[in-house]
Design an enzyme around this catalytic site. Structure first.
Site, PDB file in Angstrom:
ATOM      1  N   SER A  53      26.849  -2.735   2.053  1.00 52.46           N
ATOM      2  CA  SER A  53      28.581  -3.214   2.257  1.00 52.46           C
ATOM      3  C   SER A  53      29.117  -2.827   0.785  1.00 52.46           C
ATOM      4  O   SER A  53      30.372  -3.031   0.864  1.00 52.46           O
ATOM      5  CB  SER A  53      28.425  -4.755   2.011  1.00 52.46           C
ATOM      6  OG  SER A  53      27.721  -5.212   1.063  1.00 52.46           O
ATOM      7  N   HIS A  54      28.668  -2.276  -0.119  1.00 45.80           N
ATOM      8  CA  HIS A  54      29.643  -1.834  -1.304  1.00 45.80           C
ATOM      9  C   HIS A  54      29.136  -0.167  -1.711  1.00 45.80           C
ATOM     10  O   HIS A  54      29.408   0.003  -2.714  1.00 45.80           O
ATOM     11  CB  HIS A  54      29.115  -2.953  -2.527  1.00 45.80           C
ATOM     12  CG  HIS A  54      29.766  -4.080  -1.938  1.00 45.80           C
ATOM     13  ND1 HIS A  54      29.018  -5.233  -1.275  1.00 45.80           N
ATOM     14  CD2 HIS A  54      31.109  -4.825  -2.465  1.00 45.80           C
ATOM     15  CE1 HIS A  54      29.990  -6.339  -1.105  1.00 45.80           C
ATOM     16  NE2 HIS A  54      30.982  -5.892  -1.663  1.00 45.80           N
ATOM     17  N   HIS A 126      37.575  -6.106  -8.744  1.00 49.52           N
ATOM     18  CA  HIS A 126      35.790  -5.564  -8.701  1.00 49.52           C
ATOM     19  C   HIS A 126      35.809  -5.463  -7.198  1.00 49.52           C
ATOM     20  O   HIS A 126      36.027  -6.356  -6.275  1.00 49.52           O
ATOM     21  CB  HIS A 126      35.237  -6.694  -9.033  1.00 49.52           C
ATOM     22  CG  HIS A 126      33.711  -6.436  -9.635  1.00 49.52           C
ATOM     23  ND1 HIS A 126      32.793  -5.911  -8.412  1.00 49.52           N
ATOM     24  CD2 HIS A 126      33.015  -6.400 -10.719  1.00 49.52           C
ATOM     25  CE1 HIS A 126      31.765  -5.638  -8.946  1.00 49.52           C
ATOM     26  NE2 HIS A 126      31.802  -5.956 -10.213  1.00 49.52           N
ATOM     27  N   THR A 166      34.301 -14.574  -1.899  1.00 52.87           N
ATOM     28  CA  THR A 166      32.894 -14.497  -1.514  1.00 52.87           C
ATOM     29  C   THR A 166      31.928 -14.687  -2.801  1.00 52.87           C
ATOM     30  O   THR A 166      30.666 -14.870  -2.713  1.00 52.87           O
ATOM     31  CB  THR A 166      32.567 -13.355  -0.970  1.00 52.87           C
ATOM     32  OG1 THR A 166      33.245 -12.354  -1.419  1.00 52.87           O
ATOM     33  CG2 THR A 166      32.750 -13.639   0.643  1.00 52.87           C
ATOM     34  N   ASP A 184      21.338 -10.978  -6.796  1.00 51.54           N
ATOM     35  CA  ASP A 184      22.831 -10.683  -6.631  1.00 51.54           C
ATOM     36  C   ASP A 184      23.077 -11.019  -5.315  1.00 51.54           C
ATOM     37  O   ASP A 184      22.689 -10.457  -4.350  1.00 51.54           O
ATOM     38  CB  ASP A 184      23.217  -9.101  -6.607  1.00 51.54           C
ATOM     39  CG  ASP A 184      24.591  -8.868  -6.483  1.00 51.54           C
ATOM     40  OD1 ASP A 184      25.312  -9.772  -6.489  1.00 51.54           O
ATOM     41  OD2 ASP A 184      24.708  -7.672  -6.330  1.00 51.54           O
ATOM     42  N   ALA A 186      26.073 -13.447  -3.032  1.00 52.43           N
ATOM     43  CA  ALA A 186      27.504 -14.076  -2.638  1.00 52.43           C
ATOM     44  C   ALA A 186      27.438 -15.339  -2.577  1.00 52.43           C
ATOM     45  O   ALA A 186      26.313 -16.045  -2.153  1.00 52.43           O
ATOM     46  CB  ALA A 186      28.028 -13.545  -1.338  1.00 52.43           C
ATOM     47  N   ASP A 194      29.800  -7.273   4.565  1.00 52.46           N
ATOM     48  CA  ASP A 194      28.679  -7.228   5.823  1.00 52.46           C
ATOM     49  C   ASP A 194      29.428  -7.990   7.005  1.00 52.46           C
ATOM     50  O   ASP A 194      28.950  -7.456   8.192  1.00 52.46           O
ATOM     51  CB  ASP A 194      27.710  -8.121   5.267  1.00 52.46           C
ATOM     52  CG  ASP A 194      26.814  -7.464   4.548  1.00 52.46           C
ATOM     53  OD1 ASP A 194      26.422  -6.030   4.893  1.00 52.46           O
ATOM     54  OD2 ASP A 194      26.211  -7.990   3.543  1.00 52.46           O
ATOM     55  N   ARG A 309       8.154 -10.676  -1.522  1.00 51.55           N
ATOM     56  CA  ARG A 309       9.370  -9.816  -1.921  1.00 51.55           C
ATOM     57  C   ARG A 309       9.985 -10.694  -3.113  1.00 51.55           C
ATOM     58  O   ARG A 309      10.362 -11.577  -2.758  1.00 51.55           O
ATOM     59  CB  ARG A 309       9.829  -9.338  -0.541  1.00 51.55           C
ATOM     60  CG  ARG A 309      11.342  -8.643  -0.977  1.00 51.55           C
ATOM     61  CD  ARG A 309      12.066  -8.558   0.505  1.00 51.55           C
ATOM     62  NE  ARG A 309      13.282  -8.096   0.174  1.00 51.55           N
ATOM     63  CZ  ARG A 309      14.316  -8.076   1.150  1.00 51.55           C
ATOM     64  NH1 ARG A 309      13.869  -8.400   2.301  1.00 51.55           N
ATOM     65  NH2 ARG A 309      15.470  -7.861   0.736  1.00 51.55           N
ATOM     66  N   GLY A 312      15.403  -7.742  -5.578  1.00 43.87           N
ATOM     67  CA  GLY A 312      15.392  -6.421  -6.285  1.00 43.87           C
ATOM     68  C   GLY A 312      14.324  -5.554  -5.678  1.00 43.87           C
ATOM     69  O   GLY A 312      14.650  -4.219  -5.917  1.00 43.87           O
TER      70      GLY A 312
END
Ligand code: NDP
Ligand code: PYC
Length: 343
Positions: A53-54, A126, A166, A184, A186, A194, A309, A312
């Site tokens: 998404s970024h 940002h 967000t 990281d 939202a 997304d 998991r 990261g």
């Protein structure tokens, strides 16, 4: 602008080649070379690490925003030394990441002297993932936290009008001999990016994602984008975090709240002009040298308890894969990006 229409991954590009391509695109779109280099690395890193998404998805938004005159791609940030452990940066209507880069040397001096220091960025845009802003500090042995607000697209609990952005929160901590722990996330059920990707792909969202323009719950991403809004993640707990991010990233920095962003005079603008706070801590000033060992104790217990998991892990695995075979990219998109770069 690149359509991002076909995401079928049948070609691969080396990370450095993607950075060079994006750098050429940003310079052509009117950014200073130094700004282009920082944005290109940020955007390529997100694509490489699967922060879709970024990553390249954002290129059209960067270009339309630059063309709209809403952001200054040549802004020169002003760094102010305001207190023993406090650095302020006025991004002067430029992108946030170059402002962060400009303030980092003084920030690190202060962290080393005081054990902790803050960097408060204002008048900044940002448009990226937040983890690239904290991970490098953990690689240097520091703990880092960052907060950025965005534009009003998230309703408070029980509310019908969007107030919050967000509002992601990123955290990074060093590990003994391994990649840092980085999360990281939202403060909303999903990132706006997304939702837009789901709308484009015709997918519906999980229940609890958002409301439509009448305030009724919806799983339709188009209804959320067309006059509706996202919900905070986790009910009132996520809403509290969204509120905290507004306070830290806007009230504390001198930036704008998400609901104050008004880009109506700049059609095509997509990058929110708000603020960002970064807190960097030297763990040696707290627990001492056993810090990373204590982190390993915790990580070991989490693994023993069955979590396979860590945040990261997915990104690092994709990063390693990209180092071996390149970053997957649809040939049509690569062609569009090459055309934009004039290559
Ligand atoms: P996700 O929900 O995809 O992921 C949030 C975190 O949880 C990540 O650290 C992720 O690690 C971790 N994670 C996800 N699934 C698992 C799992 N099963 N087990 C353990 N950890 C897991 O992120 P969001 O959708 O909330 O945010 C996406 C991106 O959007 C972020 O990079 C954020 O910074 C960005 N964003 C930027 C904004 C801006 O204003 N600039 C505004 C809002 C969002 P991993 O990465 O390894 O999957
Ligand atoms: O995906 O929510 C988002 C977002 C807002 C600003 C940049 N990204």
């Amino acid at each position: 602008s690149p359509s991002n229409s076909s995401r079928e991954a049948i070609a691969h590009i080396a990370f450095d080649d993607l950075v060079a391509l994006l750098e050429a695109i940003f310079v052509k779109a009117g950014t200073a070379p130094g700004v282009a280099a920082i944005l290109a690395r940020n955007c390529a890193s997100a694509e490489r690490d699967g922060s879709k998404s970024h990553g390249l998805f954002r290129v059209p938004g960067y270009l339309s925003t630059l063309a709209s005159g809403w952001v200054d791609g040549k802004a020169e940030p002003v760094v102010e030394d305001v207190a023993a452990a406090f650095v302020r940066v006025d991004a002067r209507n430029g992108f946030a990441q170059p402002a962060l880069a400009a303030g980092t040397p003084l920030l690190l001096e202060k962290v080393k002297a005081c054990g902790i220091a803050l960097l408060a960025v204002r008048q900044s845009h940002h448009f990226g993932a937040l983890w690239p802003d904290v991970e490098p500090f953990a690689r240097q042995g520091f703990v880092a936290l960052s907060f950025v607000n965005s534009f009003a697209c998230v309703v408070p609990i029980g509310g019908s009008k969007p107030v919050y952005g967000t509002n992601p929160i990123a955290f990074a901590a060093p590990r003994a001999g391994g990649d840092p722990i980085v999360f990281d996330q939202a403060a909303s059920a999903l990132a706006n990016g997304d939702v837009r990707i789901a709308a484009r792909e015709g997918r519906s969202l999980p229940p609890g994602s958002g409301v439509d323009r009448t305030g009724a719950p919806t799983t339709d991403p188009k209804a959320i984008l067309d006059g509706g809004a996202l919900l905070p993640f986790g009910g009132y707990k996520g809403a509290a975090l969204a509120m905290m991010v507004e306070i830290l990233a806007a009230a504390l920095t001198g930036g704008q709240f998400s609901f104050e962003v008004d880009w109506s005079a700049h059609p095509g603008a997509e990058t929110p002009k708000t603020g960002q706070l970064l807190i960097v801590i030297d763990p040696d000033a707290g627990a001492g040298r056993s810090f990373v060992d204590r982190v390993e104790t915790l990580v070991g217990r989490i693994a023993d308890a069955g979590q396979e998991r860590l945040p990261g892990d997915r990104r690092y695995a994709l990063r390693r894969r990209a180092a071996e075979i390149g970053i997957p990219i649809a040939p049509a998109l690569l062609k569009e990006l090459s055309a934009l770069a004039g290559a």
